[in-house]
Design an enzyme around this catalytic site. Structure first.
Site, PDB file in Angstrom:
ATOM      1  N   HIS A  47      -1.934  -9.683  -3.579  1.00 37.93           N
ATOM      2  CA  HIS A  47      -2.713  -8.704  -4.348  1.00 37.93           C
ATOM      3  C   HIS A  47      -3.470  -9.410  -5.482  1.00 37.93           C
ATOM      4  CE1 HIS A  47      -3.465  -4.934  -6.567  1.00 37.93           C
ATOM      5  NE2 HIS A  47      -3.230  -4.338  -5.426  1.00 37.93           N
ATOM      6  N   GLU A  89      -7.196  -7.916  -0.146  1.00 39.88           N
ATOM      7  CA  GLU A  89      -5.834  -7.902   0.414  1.00 39.88           C
ATOM      8  C   GLU A  89      -5.872  -8.006   1.934  1.00 39.88           C
ATOM      9  OE1 GLU A  89      -3.499  -4.415  -1.477  1.00 39.88           O
ATOM     10  OE2 GLU A  89      -5.517  -4.277  -2.255  1.00 39.88           O
ATOM     11  N   ASN A 146       0.827  -1.204   0.000  1.00 34.03           N
ATOM     12  CA  ASN A 146       0.000   0.000   0.000  1.00 34.03           C
ATOM     13  C   ASN A 146       0.871   1.269   0.000  1.00 34.03           C
ATOM     14  OD1 ASN A 146      -2.323   1.978   1.062  1.00 34.03           O
ATOM     15  ND2 ASN A 146      -3.267   0.129   0.257  1.00 34.03           N
TER      16      ASN A 146
END
Ligand SMILES: *[C@@H]1O[C@H](CO)[C@@H](O)[C@H](O)[C@H]1NC(C)=O
Ligand SMILES: *[C@@H]1O[C@H](CO)[C@@H](O)[C@H](O)[C@H]1NC(C)=O
Ligand SMILES: *[C@@H]1O[C@H](CO)[C@@H](O)[C@H](O)[C@H]1NC(C)=O
Ligand SMILES: *[C@@H]1O[C@H](CO)[C@@H](O)[C@H](O)[C@H]1NC(C)=O
Ligand SMILES: *[C@@H]1O[C@H](CO)[C@@H](O)[C@H](O)[C@H]1NC(C)=O
Ligand SMILES: *[C@@H]1O[C@H](CO)[C@@H](O)[C@H](O)[C@H]1NC(C)=O
Ligand SMILES: *[C@@H]1O[C@H](CO)[C@@H](O)[C@H](O)[C@H]1NC(C)=O
Ligand SMILES: *[C@@H]1O[C@H](CO)[C@@H](O)[C@H](O)[C@H]1NC(C)=O
Length: 405
Positions: A198, A360, A93
């Site tokens: 992901h 995620e 992220n």
């Protein structure tokens, strides 16, 4: 020294699995296949990515329910780099202002998102930087009929991160289950670490002959009454927001379709500037129910499609959950040959906007820049301390009654 360490680890992992490698080589497309009961999957070294996941739908037809490319070599060639199925690292992220502080020292990492005139490389760092882990080939260090282990050595200073990190990613298949374990160890300096998987899902394998969109998938986050507040480029502000019952980000009070709240004006800008949809980090709050065993005591997320009947329940030890509704897809990314509908102009062989859902498991995003959240022990690791560990179990089933609003 490093090779020796890795080969010892590899032989240990092989010995522990109690199985002998059945095929040391990938298939002609460079993919490593593993098999469980009612499930099979393929992986590529690029980003330690899952490239195919195949299970039967409620009509007995095999569906490939994750996005990817047809061959391993294309992963490094594709210009869009959508992080298909990879492991973002060493810090998943966004990192605010591409910097963080450890023990009073400020570190700067390479920016790679939201470029401006003044900051041509970007205002922040996404998924570990321009050469994050999911842009690199991992090594295959163990491989059996039902599991594969990848490893990466991330050097000191790479992308600006302090110290070397050695990581192992193990994927295994069981009875309609996909399990993964991610371990990472800093060997030389204190450093932030946060990983995830992901993976992009379309539980119909893009073969739904009513819609190729995933907006009719039903999503449920039973422990997620709160989420991380973000600014208009999706950087956490430091505040936590309530997902009030019935609001667009309420997936806790009852399961609902991803597209259910798309007529609510609040969905506009929900995933950043001029963005309609989801790209949010929900907190997983389950401590109030007392001690729990993450393997047994309830899934943290459920995604299901009434069309295929495929349901996936996500069990994990992680305390946050990101969901992205493929707002950024625009029909320019080709489907794999294992997916979609052929020879019908009504169903182009490409991923439409909202055609997929990324799930995620992770920790609270950008916790390294929000010390008041007190996520230090979950996000900063040092040589000699506890390793970084992420565990998850994705459990599949057929649920033909999956039809909430
Ligand atoms: C590899 O896969 C890509 C995309 O999935 C495709 O465009 C390309 O033709 C494939 N190459 C080979 C050699 O099969
Ligand atoms: C990564 O692996 C793929 C095949 O899996 C190969 O085509 C590519 O050249 C490799 N890239 C690097 C940088 O080694
Ligand atoms: C952002 O990082 C730059 C250096 O890259 C630094 O000069 C600046 O003070 C930082 N801004 C904030 C608000 O932390
Ligand atoms: C659409 O798909 C369903 C499920 O596989 C199938 O039963 C039905 O015949 C299909 N309809 C058409 C028009 O192809
Ligand atoms: C699919 O979603 C759309 C809007 O998101 C909704 O109008 C429609 O009723 C849904 N279809 C089914 C079969 O649930
Ligand atoms: C907002 O997004 C739409 C399409 O997604 C685009 O056409 C439009 O130019 C964007 N507006 C701004 C101000 O960026
Ligand atoms: C679709 O998105 C890709 C990647 O962001 C971009 O290169 C392409 O120009 C876009 N196409 C359209 C028609 O907007
Ligand atoms: C099937 O889905 C429905 C609707 O979300 C849910 O109420 C039910 O518990 C699910 N069944 C199983 C066995 O998971």
């Amino acid at each position: 020294m490093r090779l020796t360490l890795l080969s010892i680890a590899a032989s240990l992992l092989g010995a522990c699995s109690g199985k002998t490698a059945f095929a040391p080589e990938p298939d002609v497309n460079g993919k490593y296949w593993i098999y469980g009961e009612g499930i099979s999957a393929a992986f590529v070294p690029y980003g330690a990515s899952i490239s195919n996941l195949i299970i039967m739908d409620q009509h007995g037809i095999e569906r490939d329910i994750v996005t990817g490319f047809d061959n391993a070599s294309y992963y490094g060639i594709d210009k869009q780099h959508p992080h298909f199925g990879g492991v973002p690292g060493r810090y998943a992220n966004r990192i605010k202002n591409s910097s963080f502080e450890i023990d009073g020292e400020t570190y700067h990492v390479l920016a790679n998102e939201n470029p401006t005139h003044a900051h041509p490389n970007g205002l922040d760092t996404l998924h570990g930087g321009p050469d994050g882990w999911d842009w690199r080939n991992f090594s295959v260090v163990a491989y059996t009929t039902s599991s594969i282990t990848f490893s990466i050595v991330d050097p000191d200073g790479k992308e600006g991160f302090p110290g070397e990190v050695v990581s192992f990613i193990t994927y295994s298949l069981g009875k309609m289950t996909w399990d993964f374990k991610m371990v990472a160890i800093p060997t030389t300096k204190k450093t932030p670490i946060m990983l995830s998987s992901h993976t992009y899902w379309n539980l119909d394998g893009f073969a739904n002959n009513k819609t190729q969109s995933a907006l009719n998938h039903t999503f449920y986050l039973p422990y997620s009454g709160q989420r991380v507040e973000v600014d208009n480029i999706l950087i956490p502000t430091g505040d936590i927001q309530a997902n009030k019952r019935g609001s667009v980000n309420d997936f806790w009070s009852a399961p609902k379709q991803i597209g259910h709240s798309f007529t609510d004006p609040e969905i506009e800008g929900n995933c950043g500037f001029n963005c309609t949809g989801y790209d949010n980090c929900w907190l997983v709050n389950r401590g109030q129910d007392g001690a729990f065993d993450w393997r047994k005591d309830g899934f943290v997320a459920r995604l299901q499609s009434a069309w295929s009947g495929i349901q996936v329940d996500v069990y994990t030890d992680q305390e946050a959950f990101q969901m992205y509704s493929c707002n950024g897809q625009n029909g320019s990314m080709a489907l794999k040959t294992t997916q979609g509908i052929f020879d019908d102009p009504a169903f182009p062989r490409a991923i439409p906007q909202y055609g997929c859902i990324v799930l995620e498991v992770e920790d609270w995003i950008d916790g390294i820049n929000q010390p008041q959240w007190q996520r230090g022990s979950k996000q900063i690791f040092e040589p000699g301390g506890d390793p970084y560990v992420l565990q998850a179990s994705y459990r599949f089933s057929i649920n033909s009654t999956a039809t909430p609003p």
